[in-house]
Design a protein around this motif. Structure first.
Motif, short mmCIF file in Angstrom:
data_model
loop_
_atom_site.label_atom_id
_atom_site.label_comp_id
_atom_site.label_asym_id
_atom_site.label_seq_id
_atom_site.Cartn_x
_atom_site.Cartn_y
_atom_site.Cartn_z
N PHE A 1 0.79 -1.08 -0.04
CA PHE A 1 0.13 -0.15 0.06
C PHE A 1 0.98 1.26 0.04
O PHE A 1 2.02 1.19 0.46
N VAL A 2 0.27 2.23 -0.69
CA VAL A 2 0.74 3.60 -0.15
C VAL A 2 -0.22 4.59 0.11
O VAL A 2 -1.60 4.40 -0.45
N SER A 3 0.02 5.58 0.78
CA SER A 3 -1.20 6.51 1.27
C SER A 3 -0.66 7.97 0.97
O SER A 3 0.45 8.34 0.90
N ASP A 4 -1.63 9.02 1.32
CA ASP A 4 -1.27 10.53 1.20
C ASP A 4 -0.21 10.81 2.36
O ASP A 4 0.70 11.48 2.17
N ALA A 5 -0.38 9.75 3.58
CA ALA A 5 0.81 9.93 4.55
C ALA A 5 1.98 9.87 3.99
O ALA A 5 3.21 10.46 4.30
N ASP A 6 2.40 8.64 3.33
CA ASP A 6 3.41 8.30 2.60
C ASP A 6 4.19 9.34 1.79
O ASP A 6 5.45 9.98 1.98
N ARG A 7 3.21 9.94 0.86
CA ARG A 7 3.74 10.95 -0.24
C ARG A 7 3.99 12.40 0.40
O ARG A 7 4.95 12.71 0.33
N ALA A 8 3.25 12.73 1.63
CA ALA A 8 3.51 14.00 2.36
C ALA A 8 4.70 13.88 3.12
O ALA A 8 5.47 15.06 3.07
N SER A 9 4.99 12.65 3.93
CA SER A 9 6.29 12.61 4.55
C SER A 9 7.41 12.79 3.49
O SER A 9 8.39 13.45 3.94
N GLU A 10 7.42 12.02 2.54
CA GLU A 10 8.72 12.20 1.55
C GLU A 10 8.78 13.72 0.89
O GLU A 10 9.89 13.83 1.02
N ALA A 11 7.50 14.35 0.80
CA ALA A 11 7.74 15.66 0.37
C ALA A 11 8.31 16.50 1.38
O ALA A 11 9.28 17.25 1.19
N ALA A 12 8.05 16.18 2.51
CA ALA A 12 8.72 17.17 3.81
C ALA A 12 10.19 16.76 4.03
O ALA A 12 11.19 17.42 4.21
N ILE A 13 10.27 15.39 3.82
CA ILE A 13 12.02 15.06 4.04
C ILE A 13 12.79 15.55 2.76
O ILE A 13 13.65 15.99 3.22
N ARG A 14 12.18 15.43 1.63
CA ARG A 14 13.07 15.78 0.41
C ARG A 14 13.35 17.18 0.50
O ARG A 14 14.16 17.67 0.46
N ALA A 15 12.13 18.00 0.98
CA ALA A 15 12.22 19.76 1.09
C ALA A 15 13.29 19.82 2.04
O ALA A 15 14.42 20.83 1.59
N GLU A 16 13.40 19.36 3.12
CA GLU A 16 14.68 19.56 3.93
C GLU A 16 16.06 19.22 3.77
O GLU A 16 16.99 19.96 3.73
N LEU A 17 16.21 18.17 2.81
CA LEU A 17 17.32 17.42 2.40
C LEU A 17 17.76 18.54 1.06
O LEU A 17 19.05 18.86 1.24
#
Length: 258
Positions: free
Chosen positions: A40-56
């Protein structure tokens, strides 16, 4: 050395963890999709990855990025390898065992890695050549003297396919010798818990790079051993990993080989 990269791992994991806490047990079922059967994948996975990527990308825009949901881009030698939510099925079901995994790899292997358990406030952190910590305190693998009586972790994805018979046979040989065997559903946390001595050893087939990228550095820097199921060093490419302290891994390998 690598202090700023280590700090970036923590900041990124915390950014992802904060997002996930806002979704946990409040996830709209309509936002959950199935990539493949029972994966499965959810909005939670995608939103978390976006936040992580922005920080990095803010801290190290020159580095590449490999994320479970967004794929790979940029520099292939110096790259962040990220699992924004390891244990998605647990998360979707409301089972409180999941984490965020962020690691930096270069041509020599893992440089820095963080596995963050937001629910428990546990931060497992390692930097190449500088040891590993659990909530800021040094950690090390267990002192269990061998496989007999060991407390072990394992995992098996529902996509094992033709690898299942091999895993099932190995499980049957390991189980009678272990004190206990757990399958909790998050490879990154299994590795973190092996690194800090909760588990004495861990084994799994078919892991993806984001599953193990941070956890393997934790085990290495905590004094543990990492090998593939044949006792070699192809575990990153094959995803077939055995980890643990140096007294448990040889016995575990012998049983896995049959």
């Amino acid at each position: 050395m690598f202090e700023t990269q280590r700090d970036a791992c923590v900041a990124a994991a915390e950014a992802g963890g904060k997002v996930l806490l806002g979704y946990f047990r409040q996830l709209d079922p309509a936002t959950i999709t199935e990539k493949t059967k029972n994966d499965f994948v959810s909005d939670a996975d995608r939103a978390s990855e976006a936040a992580i990527r922005a920080e990095l990308e803010f801290r190290f825009p020159q580095y590449g990025f490999v994320g479970e949901e967004g794929g790979a881009s940029g520099d292939t030698e110096r790259r962040w390898i990220v699992d924004p939510l390891d244990g998605t099925l647990n998360f979707v079901q409301g089972f409180p065992h999941w984490c965020v995994s962020v690691a930096l790899w270069d041509a020599e292997g893992p440089v820095a890695g963080c596995v963050l358990d937001p629910l428990r406030g546990d931060c497992f952190l390692a930097t190449r050549g500088q040891g590993a910590t659990w909530n800021g305190k040094p950690m090390g693998v267990s002192k269990q003297p061998g496989l007999d009586g060991a407390f072990l972790a394992t995992g098996f994805a529902y996509q094992l396919g033709d690898r299942w018979p091999r895993f099932h046979a190995a499980l049957g040989r390991v189980f009678p010798r272990a004190m206990g065997l757990r399958r909790a559903g998050s490879a990154a946390l299994d590795l973190a818990h092996t690194a800090c001595g909760i588990y004495d050893g861990y084994f799994e087939l078919g892991l993806k790079p984001w599953d193990l990228a941070a956890g393997v550095l934790l085990v290495q820097e905590a004094g543990g051993l990492l090998v593939d199921w044949e006792g070699g060093q192809s575990w990153f490419d094959s995803g077939n990993l055995v980890a643990g302290n140096r007294d448990v891994v040889p016995g575990l390998l012998a049983e896995l080989a049959g």
